[in-house]
Design a protein around this motif. Structure first.
Motif, PDB file in Angstrom:
ATOM      1  N   LEU A   1       0.925  -1.193  -0.077  1.00 43.68           N
ATOM      2  CA  LEU A   1      -0.084  -0.155   0.086  1.00 43.68           C
ATOM      3  C   LEU A   1       1.007   1.302  -0.069  1.00 43.68           C
ATOM      4  O   LEU A   1       0.605   2.396  -0.630  1.00 43.68           O
ATOM      5  N   TYR A   2       1.957   1.135   0.722  1.00 43.32           N
ATOM      6  CA  TYR A   2       2.957   2.402   0.996  1.00 43.32           C
ATOM      7  C   TYR A   2       3.531   2.417  -0.595  1.00 43.32           C
ATOM      8  O   TYR A   2       3.397   3.815  -0.941  1.00 43.32           O
ATOM      9  N   LEU A   3       4.119   1.498  -1.293  1.00 43.10           N
ATOM     10  CA  LEU A   3       4.537   1.733  -2.546  1.00 43.10           C
ATOM     11  C   LEU A   3       3.573   2.246  -3.455  1.00 43.10           C
ATOM     12  O   LEU A   3       3.802   2.924  -4.299  1.00 43.10           O
ATOM     13  N   LEU A   4       2.343   1.875  -3.455  1.00 42.49           N
ATOM     14  CA  LEU A   4       1.229   2.153  -4.227  1.00 42.49           C
ATOM     15  C   LEU A   4       1.217   3.615  -4.089  1.00 42.49           C
ATOM     16  O   LEU A   4       0.874   4.415  -5.156  1.00 42.49           O
ATOM     17  N   ALA A   5       1.037   4.055  -2.803  1.00 46.91           N
ATOM     18  CA  ALA A   5       0.896   5.589  -2.520  1.00 46.91           C
ATOM     19  C   ALA A   5       1.920   6.418  -3.098  1.00 46.91           C
ATOM     20  O   ALA A   5       1.908   7.397  -3.811  1.00 46.91           O
ATOM     21  N   VAL A   6       3.288   5.903  -2.918  1.00 47.88           N
ATOM     22  CA  VAL A   6       4.319   6.693  -3.675  1.00 47.88           C
ATOM     23  C   VAL A   6       4.109   6.688  -5.215  1.00 47.88           C
ATOM     24  O   VAL A   6       4.406   7.708  -5.646  1.00 47.88           O
ATOM     25  N   GLY A   7       3.532   5.525  -5.756  1.00 48.11           N
ATOM     26  CA  GLY A   7       3.584   5.547  -7.069  1.00 48.11           C
ATOM     27  C   GLY A   7       2.542   6.556  -7.640  1.00 48.11           C
ATOM     28  O   GLY A   7       2.778   7.346  -8.519  1.00 48.11           O
ATOM     29  N   TYR A   8       1.259   6.450  -6.807  1.00 42.95           N
ATOM     30  CA  TYR A   8       0.257   7.585  -7.140  1.00 42.95           C
ATOM     31  C   TYR A   8       0.633   8.957  -7.107  1.00 42.95           C
ATOM     32  O   TYR A   8       0.432  10.002  -7.717  1.00 42.95           O
ATOM     33  N   TYR A   9       1.747   9.282  -5.883  1.00 44.51           N
ATOM     34  CA  TYR A   9       2.155  10.578  -5.445  1.00 44.51           C
ATOM     35  C   TYR A   9       3.205  10.872  -6.872  1.00 44.51           C
ATOM     36  O   TYR A   9       2.991  11.964  -7.302  1.00 44.51           O
ATOM     37  N   ARG A  10       3.895  10.168  -6.985  1.00 42.01           N
ATOM     38  CA  ARG A  10       4.821  10.325  -8.413  1.00 42.01           C
ATOM     39  C   ARG A  10       4.090  10.781  -9.620  1.00 42.01           C
ATOM     40  O   ARG A  10       4.574  11.514 -10.498  1.00 42.01           O
ATOM     41  N   THR A  11       2.787  10.142  -9.761  1.00 46.12           N
ATOM     42  CA  THR A  11       2.064  10.622 -11.038  1.00 46.12           C
ATOM     43  C   THR A  11       1.141  11.775 -10.833  1.00 46.12           C
ATOM     44  O   THR A  11       0.327  12.249 -11.721  1.00 46.12           O
ATOM     45  N   GLY A  12       1.267  12.227  -9.599  1.00 49.00           N
ATOM     46  CA  GLY A  12       0.425  13.534  -9.339  1.00 49.00           C
ATOM     47  C   GLY A  12      -1.008  13.060  -9.149  1.00 49.00           C
ATOM     48  O   GLY A  12      -1.874  14.131  -8.828  1.00 49.00           O
ATOM     49  N   GLU A  13      -1.212  11.999  -8.943  1.00 50.23           N
ATOM     50  CA  GLU A  13      -2.930  11.600  -8.280  1.00 50.23           C
ATOM     51  C   GLU A  13      -2.731  11.630  -6.855  1.00 50.23           C
ATOM     52  O   GLU A  13      -2.815  10.678  -6.158  1.00 50.23           O
ATOM     53  N   TYR A  14      -2.717  12.985  -6.329  1.00 52.41           N
ATOM     54  CA  TYR A  14      -2.499  13.048  -4.781  1.00 52.41           C
ATOM     55  C   TYR A  14      -3.866  12.569  -3.919  1.00 52.41           C
ATOM     56  O   TYR A  14      -3.671  11.895  -2.845  1.00 52.41           O
ATOM     57  N   PRO A  15      -5.140  12.875  -4.370  1.00 49.62           N
ATOM     58  CA  PRO A  15      -5.970  12.451  -3.748  1.00 49.62           C
ATOM     59  C   PRO A  15      -6.073  10.962  -3.474  1.00 49.62           C
ATOM     60  O   PRO A  15      -6.437  10.388  -2.543  1.00 49.62           O
ATOM     61  N   LYS A  16      -5.841  10.239  -4.644  1.00 51.46           N
ATOM     62  CA  LYS A  16      -5.460   8.754  -4.631  1.00 51.46           C
ATOM     63  C   LYS A  16      -4.616   8.139  -3.742  1.00 51.46           C
ATOM     64  O   LYS A  16      -4.841   7.079  -2.931  1.00 51.46           O
ATOM     65  N   SER A  17      -3.599   9.028  -3.598  1.00 50.87           N
ATOM     66  CA  SER A  17      -2.361   8.638  -2.772  1.00 50.87           C
ATOM     67  C   SER A  17      -2.665   8.670  -1.429  1.00 50.87           C
ATOM     68  O   SER A  17      -2.659   7.866  -0.437  1.00 50.87           O
ATOM     69  N   ARG A  18      -3.493   9.894  -1.109  1.00 50.90           N
ATOM     70  CA  ARG A  18      -3.890  10.006   0.176  1.00 50.90           C
ATOM     71  C   ARG A  18      -4.765   9.084   0.670  1.00 50.90           C
ATOM     72  O   ARG A  18      -4.828   8.417   1.882  1.00 50.90           O
ATOM     73  N   GLN A  19      -5.602   8.738  -0.179  1.00 52.93           N
ATOM     74  CA  GLN A  19      -6.644   7.615   0.324  1.00 52.93           C
ATOM     75  C   GLN A  19      -5.904   6.128   0.462  1.00 52.93           C
ATOM     76  O   GLN A  19      -6.450   5.498   1.458  1.00 52.93           O
ATOM     77  N   ILE A  20      -4.900   5.961  -0.370  1.00 57.21           N
ATOM     78  CA  ILE A  20      -4.359   4.533  -0.034  1.00 57.21           C
ATOM     79  C   ILE A  20      -3.298   4.692   1.297  1.00 57.21           C
ATOM     80  O   ILE A  20      -3.257   3.690   1.773  1.00 57.21           O
ATOM     81  N   LEU A  21      -3.088   5.794   1.664  1.00 56.01           N
ATOM     82  CA  LEU A  21      -2.250   6.025   2.598  1.00 56.01           C
ATOM     83  C   LEU A  21      -2.864   5.966   3.888  1.00 56.01           C
ATOM     84  O   LEU A  21      -2.716   5.364   4.996  1.00 56.01           O
ATOM     85  N   ASP A  22      -4.249   6.157   3.823  1.00 57.97           N
ATOM     86  CA  ASP A  22      -5.160   6.023   4.914  1.00 57.97           C
ATOM     87  C   ASP A  22      -5.326   4.835   5.239  1.00 57.97           C
ATOM     88  O   ASP A  22      -5.367   4.242   6.295  1.00 57.97           O
ATOM     89  N   ARG A  23      -5.386   3.835   4.144  1.00 59.52           N
ATOM     90  CA  ARG A  23      -5.589   2.359   4.493  1.00 59.52           C
ATOM     91  C   ARG A  23      -4.242   1.808   4.771  1.00 59.52           C
ATOM     92  O   ARG A  23      -4.318   0.740   5.908  1.00 59.52           O
ATOM     93  N   CYS A  24      -3.187   2.317   4.453  1.00 58.98           N
ATOM     94  CA  CYS A  24      -1.776   1.752   5.013  1.00 58.98           C
ATOM     95  C   CYS A  24      -1.713   2.465   6.347  1.00 58.98           C
ATOM     96  O   CYS A  24      -1.528   1.418   7.408  1.00 58.98           O
ATOM     97  N   LEU A  25      -2.054   3.329   6.919  1.00 57.85           N
ATOM     98  CA  LEU A  25      -2.053   3.896   8.374  1.00 57.85           C
ATOM     99  C   LEU A  25      -3.161   3.121   9.331  1.00 57.85           C
ATOM    100  O   LEU A  25      -2.988   3.209  10.385  1.00 57.85           O
ATOM    101  N   GLU A  26      -4.249   2.723   8.669  1.00 55.81           N
ATOM    102  CA  GLU A  26      -4.968   1.629   9.422  1.00 55.81           C
ATOM    103  C   GLU A  26      -4.432   0.446   9.893  1.00 55.81           C
ATOM    104  O   GLU A  26      -4.560   0.001  11.050  1.00 55.81           O
ATOM    105  N   ILE A  27      -3.396  -0.123   9.153  1.00 59.35           N
ATOM    106  CA  ILE A  27      -2.608  -1.300   9.573  1.00 59.35           C
ATOM    107  C   ILE A  27      -1.728  -0.797  10.522  1.00 59.35           C
ATOM    108  O   ILE A  27      -1.388  -1.472  11.388  1.00 59.35           O
ATOM    109  N   ALA A  28      -0.920   0.381  10.234  1.00 60.43           N
ATOM    110  CA  ALA A  28       0.186   0.747  11.035  1.00 60.43           C
ATOM    111  C   ALA A  28       0.044   2.307  11.214  1.00 60.43           C
ATOM    112  O   ALA A  28       0.657   3.184  10.727  1.00 60.43           O
TER     113      ALA A  28
END
Length: 167
Positions: free
Chosen positions: A93-120
């Motif tokens: 999930l973290y790497l996926l969020a990095v990928g979306y951050y790099r592509t400029g899809e910031y809202p999607k990156s934030r959404q995935i980071l929220d899922r990641c932070l639910e785990i840790a």
């Protein structure tokens, strides 16, 4: 006082430069990881295959090439469903969020980071990336407001000039 002024100029500079602290990966490392995946696919160790795919995914989403980042996102999304442990899922999930951050899809990156932070919830790396994502979203909002205000000003100025000519 000088330290405060220095911090102010540093924050303004980083605002306009858009820099982040996420590392980049070059083509040589990506090629090496790709060879490693191919070699691991020939072997019997499923664990070795998974580890080499994770390293390859990491390299892809940290690339400066947009097509590499897209490839990394696709690999991670495909492998996310078969993540056996919460630790693996968190990493993907973290790497996926990095990928979306790099592509400029910031809202999607934030959404995935929220899922990641639910785990840790206290994972510092994810929290740092989330702050960078939120800063970019805020920066893009400020730039959007500036563009809109400029456009409105130009239109209003054009209308005012047209009205002044008629009189």
């Amino acid at each position: 006082m000088d330290a405060k002024i220095g911090k102010f100029f540093e924050s303004v500079g980083s605002f306009f430069s858009g820099g982040d602290q996420i590392p980049w990966c070059d083509r040589d490392i990506i090629a090496g990881c790709e060879r490693e995946v191919a070699d691991a696919a020939k072997g019997d160790s499923e664990e070795l295959k998974n580890e080499s795919i994770m390293r390859f995914s990491w390299a892809l989403v940290h690339s400066r090439q947009a097509e590499d980042v897209q490839r990394g996102i696709a690999m991670l999304e495909a492998s996310l469903a078969n993540s056996s442990s919460p630790l693996q899922q968190r990493e993907k999930l973290y790497l996926l969020a990095v990928g979306y951050y790099r592509t400029g899809e910031y809202p999607k990156s934030r959404q995935i980071l929220d899922r990641c932070l639910e785990i840790a919830p206290d994972w510092r790396q994810a929290l740092t990336l989330k702050k960078a994502v939120e800063d970019r979203i805020a920066k893009d909002g400020v730039i959007g407001i500036g563009i809109t205000a400029t456009a409105v000003g130009l239109i209003a100025g054009g209308i005012a000039a047209a009205l002044a000519r008629k009189k």
